[in-house]
Design an enzyme around this catalytic site. Structure first.
Site, PDB file in Angstrom:
ATOM      1  N   CYS A   6       9.643   1.623   3.595  1.00 10.49           N
ATOM      2  CA  CYS A   6      10.534   0.639   3.828  1.00 10.49           C
ATOM      3  C   CYS A   6      12.117   1.217   4.053  1.00 10.49           C
ATOM      4  CB  CYS A   6      10.424  -0.601   2.859  1.00 10.49           C
ATOM      5  SG  CYS A   6      11.037  -0.066   1.503  1.00 10.49           S
ATOM      6  N   LYS A  53      -1.032  -7.615  -8.716  1.00 16.92           N
ATOM      7  CA  LYS A  53      -1.951  -7.808  -7.570  1.00 16.92           C
ATOM      8  C   LYS A  53      -1.443  -6.819  -6.525  1.00 16.92           C
ATOM      9  CE  LYS A  53      -2.610  -8.872  -3.502  1.00 16.92           C
ATOM     10  NZ  LYS A  53      -3.314  -7.973  -2.636  1.00 16.92           N
ATOM     11  N   GLU A  68       9.837  -3.453  13.137  1.00 15.93           N
ATOM     12  CA  GLU A  68       9.259  -2.243  12.299  1.00 15.93           C
ATOM     13  C   GLU A  68       8.116  -1.745  12.687  1.00 15.93           C
ATOM     14  OE1 GLU A  68       9.536  -1.521   7.561  1.00 15.93           O
ATOM     15  OE2 GLU A  68       8.683  -3.120   8.203  1.00 15.93           O
ATOM     16  N   PHE A 122       0.708  -1.402   0.156  1.00 13.32           N
ATOM     17  CA  PHE A 122      -0.138   0.077  -0.037  1.00 13.32           C
ATOM     18  C   PHE A 122       0.873   1.190  -0.084  1.00 13.32           C
ATOM     19  CE2 PHE A 122       1.094  -0.409   4.483  1.00 13.32           C
ATOM     20  CZ  PHE A 122       1.109   1.003   4.905  1.00 13.32           C
TER      21      PHE A 122
END
Length: 498
Positions: free
Chosen positions: A281, A173, A383, A149
């Site tokens: 990230c 996808k 994280e 996302f």
């Protein structure tokens, strides 16, 4: 209410599973659209369309495939602002950040425009008596990408552009949280001249993913997301005979040496730690000042800057960052902050009470800053993926090198220093895949490769750059000899060039 289906065989189609996911407006917390979640047969239908279209596309010469990429770039430029608004409305990142998301994706498309050169093999004339030796790169067939996302334009383009340019058909996808931009990307590729069926988009959840992982017609899969799911996709895909590249979580450190330009370091930490609400990230989530004096000076400056962050709706171009993508993620990040306090870390800036007037139900979280974080703590090990920065004080340079090197994640790391010897030593020794020197977010440009080490990356080949061409093609090596009229008789030993 707006309903998003799939893009299969060159057409937008409605979902038939009867299952839907909610797409929220992160600014208000309200549902703004619904997305169909594909069932097994719908994914199979997309794969069948891709399989039918792929041979003719692979037979199209690389220069013509490159022209589609050039045309796609032209079309996106015309829709840049509308795409950014669409992306921002579903993700919550600010409009300038949304434009950056699109731009970094387009840079990989630009790289893919060079596919005629990138696909050139090797040739050796006269490798032996009358023998020529050469290699060619050929498309794999139908390949797939499962994308997250947090970059709904960039990462789908990182996956799709090289794959398609190499002559493959592609099944995308995307994340069900913000699928509208990936759907529009597919439409623009079709408008750019890509044949129907070469690029298909199926929206869905685990059922769609598992279909891609187990269908024999899918030859390779790329994934970006959490490490737990990355490991699942990697192991399942490999068990089903597929080529797989998966990129997972991160805990990116930034080392601040005593000789660093402190203002420069603080600017870097603020942007890299809090930009896009920390939903990157490659966000810097751990600051590692070396020595108590450095730490005290850094924290003092950081407190003022974190407290003055401007948080606003995604439509506010002056905001430093906007809301988080969903209430679920917001609550998860809040839970990490609560845990950090219980573990004994010092929460020197607490953003949990932040409310934005007129957007009280939005997914907003103020900037949070922890000091005195220890490596044993959960907020250091895991994280967080939110606007939370942890300061881990290192007593010396050796400890500063050891912290990122020993962490289970190895995505990105940075060092801020004025000393060339220190920087060079750090680059050589640190056990992390991407390193920045006085550069907080060391995301390589499109013609280099992107990938982390350890539990940040699964697979031997990385994203974009030359590795993407290697990943989406297979090498065929040909040894050729034409008869000269001289009979040499049967040979019963392995051929050599002795």
């Amino acid at each position: 209410m707006r309903e998003i289906g799939h893009f299969i065989g060159g057409n937008a189609v409605k979902g038939t599973s009867g299952r839907f996911g909610d797409i929220f407006d992160p600014n208000t917390g309200e549902v703004q659209a619904k997305v169909a979640l594909a069932k097994h047969s719908e994914v199979e239908h997309a794969i069948a369309n891709a399989q039918a279209a792929q041979p003719a596309w692979a037979a199209t010469n690389p220069q013509r495939r490159a022209r589609v990429m050039f045309k796609f770039l032209e079309l996106v430029q015309k829709e840049y602002d509308s795409l950014a608004k669409l992306l921002s409305s579903e993700h919550g990142k600010t409009l300038p950040d949304a434009r950056g998301d699109i731009q970094r994706g387009l840079e990989v498309v630009e790289f893919a425009c060079g596919i005629p050169h990138l696909l050139k093999g090797e040739y050796t004339e006269g490798a032996g008596p009358g023998i020529d030796l050469y290699s060619v790169r050929q498309a794999l067939g139908v390949v797939a990408g499962i994308t997250p996302f947090n970059f709904p334009a960039m990462i789908p383009l990182w996956k799709a552009a090289p794959a398609i340019a190499c002559g493959n058909a592609f099944i995308l996808k995307p994340s069900e949280r913000d699928p509208s931009v990936p759907m529009r990307i597919a439409e623009l590729f079709l408008e750019a001249g890509l044949p129907e069926g070469v690029l298909n988009v199926v929206n869905g959840d685990k059922e769609a993913v598992d279909t891609l992982l187990t269908d024999d017609r899918i030859k390779a899969i790329g994934f970006v997301g959490s490490s737990a799911i990355a490991e699942y996709i990697y192991s399942t895909g490999c068990a089903n005979g597929k080529r797989v590249q998966c990129f997972g979580g991160a805990k990116n450190h930034m080392i601040v040496m005593p000789d660093a330009d402190m203002d420069q370091a603080v600017d870097a930490l603020i942007g890299a730690g809090y930009g896009s609400a920390g939903e990157r990230c490659m966000a810097v989530s751990v600051a590692v000042p070396v020595g108590e004096k450095t730490a005290d000076a850094l924290v003092k400056k950081l407190i003022r800057r974190v407290e003055s962050l401007k948080i606003g709706p995604s439509t506010d171009a002056q905001a430093d960052y906007g809301p988080m993508v969903t209430k679920e993620l917001l609550n998860k990040v809040r839970g990490y902050i609560d845990t950090g306090v219980k573990e004994g870390a010092k929460l020197v800036v607490d953003g949990r009470g932040f409310k934005l007037q007129g957007y009280e139900n939005g997914n907003f979280l103020g900037g949070c800053l922890f000091d005195e974080v220890k490596p044993r703590m959960k907020i250091y090990k895991e994280e967080i993926f939110g606007p939370v920065l942890a300061v881990v004080r290192a007593k010396d340079y050796e400890e500063a090198v050891r912290l990122p090197s020993e962490h289970e994640y190895g995505n990105g790391v940075a060092i801020f220093t004025r000393d060339g010897d220190t920087a060079r030593d750090f680059v050589n020794r640190v056990q992390v895949g991407m390193v920045g020197v006085n550069f907080a977010i060391p995301v390589p440009l499109a013609y280099y490769t992107f990938g982390g080490w350890k539990r940040s990356g699964f697979g031997d080949l990385n994203q974009h750059g030359p590795d993407s061409v290697r990943f989406y093609t297979k090498t065929k090596t040909v040894t050729s000899r034409w008869p000269t009229g001289t009979k040499e008789g049967a040979e019963f030993v392995i051929p050599t060039m002795k």
